[in-house]
Design an enzyme around this catalytic site. Structure first.
Site, PDB file in Angstrom:
ATOM      1  N   ASP A   7     -16.869 -10.519  -0.779  1.00  0.00           N
ATOM      2  CA  ASP A   7     -15.519 -10.521  -1.241  1.00  0.00           C
ATOM      3  C   ASP A   7     -15.355 -11.599  -2.150  1.00  0.00           C
ATOM      4  OD1 ASP A   7     -12.597  -9.841  -1.600  1.00  0.00           O
ATOM      5  OD2 ASP A   7     -11.998 -10.699  -0.012  1.00  0.00           O
ATOM      6  N   GLU A  68     -17.061  -6.191  -3.888  1.00  0.00           N
ATOM      7  CA  GLU A  68     -16.116  -5.727  -4.074  1.00  0.00           C
ATOM      8  C   GLU A  68     -15.867  -5.577  -5.698  1.00  0.00           C
ATOM      9  OE1 GLU A  68     -12.151  -6.229  -1.680  1.00  0.00           O
ATOM     10  OE2 GLU A  68     -11.429  -6.753  -3.621  1.00  0.00           O
ATOM     11  N   ASP A 141     -10.303 -12.828   3.976  1.00  0.00           N
ATOM     12  CA  ASP A 141     -11.419 -12.643   3.128  1.00  0.00           C
ATOM     13  C   ASP A 141     -12.891 -12.592   4.027  1.00  0.00           C
ATOM     14  OD1 ASP A 141     -10.188 -14.136   0.514  1.00  0.00           O
ATOM     15  OD2 ASP A 141      -9.388 -14.900   2.371  1.00  0.00           O
TER      16      ASP A 141
END
Lengths: 174, 174
Positions: A7, A68, A141
């Site tokens: 992420d 992501e 996260d």
């Protein structure tokens, strides 16, 4: 199949490694959040993130990396740093010939919770349940990175084979 | 002082090397535009750009790298790729301890033409004049990369010494 989910972010970059296959139990291998301080020049912060990602790829030797997908319409104050960190993650995988895939936040939420608009608490709870953890991983996260890895494993199959072919083609390029 | 200017981009990434000092003539060392095809996955395109930048840093051993500062408010369709390429440029310099600086497009235009709103033709013409070239470098990304390097040389002095101290501090960080 072992997947490293990333992420990306300049202030916090989540990294989560999950093992599993479609229809089989998932296992948490490791999870961490790289942090860099806004008081440090961006170039130095990015080097810290690159080193952290490289270290995990070398330590855990993932079969695939899932990152992501960042959208330009995201929060303007953070999107540049997020895009820069995502570029480093893509390169870290691709330069080693490791298949790398991008998943959107809604794909990830839908994969782990069945709802593309799930909130952070729902995603964290589902990640904890799927990996049989006592509590949702913190910060968000960390949970998001694990959710990315789970999403990739479950969306795997055909797409993973396509990605592997593409990565192999890239490796053959001079 | 030898400076590598980088105009980051996913489709075209301009790279220009200029030698010179404040108040002394400038010299063009080399200029090139890295190109990648939109038909190739982003991760592979970014690897191509990273390799190209690394190759030039190793060949020309610049004293500093100047990268165009990307803004989130730029054209949404290209800003993500531009940000990713700029991150690679920053890391390529910083991981070697080479001072790296970001300059905005208006700083660059003002430095080479005296006008922060100069158009591409004016920037190209001034770059050609300053480097004693027969014609403006083509495409515009090549001229922009050279203009970045010139801007950095002229804004140099005190700022370059600050950047060097910061880079040295980064190099000492484990």
């Amino acid at each position: 199949m072992r997947v490293l989910g990333i992420d990306p972010g300049l202030t916090r970059c989540g990294m989560g490694v999950v093992e599993g296959d479609v229809g089989r139990p998932l296992r948490l291998v490791d999870v961490n959040v790289l942090r860099t301080s806004a008081s440090v020049p961006v170039a130095i912060r990015l080097v810290t993130i690159e080193k952290g990602i490289n270290a995990w790829i070398e330590e855990y030797e993932p079969d695939a990396v899932a990152v992501e997908r960042v959208f330009a319409r995201s929060d303007v104050s953070t999107v540049m740093g997020t895009a820069q960190a995502s570029g480093l993650a893509l390169v870290a995988a691709a330069r080693r010939g490791i298949p790398v895939a991008l998943h959107t936040p809604s794909e990830v939420k839908a994969a782990v919770s069945g709802n593309g608009r799930a909130d952070k608490a729902q995603v964290g709870a589902m990640v904890a349940r799927l990996l049989r953890l006592d509590a949702p991983p913190k910060p968000a996260d960390a949970a998001d990175a694990l959710a990315l890895a789970i999403c990739h494993i479950w969306r795997g199959g055909a797409q993973a084979r396509i990605d592997a072919a593409v990565a192999a083609a890239g490796r053959r390029t001079p």
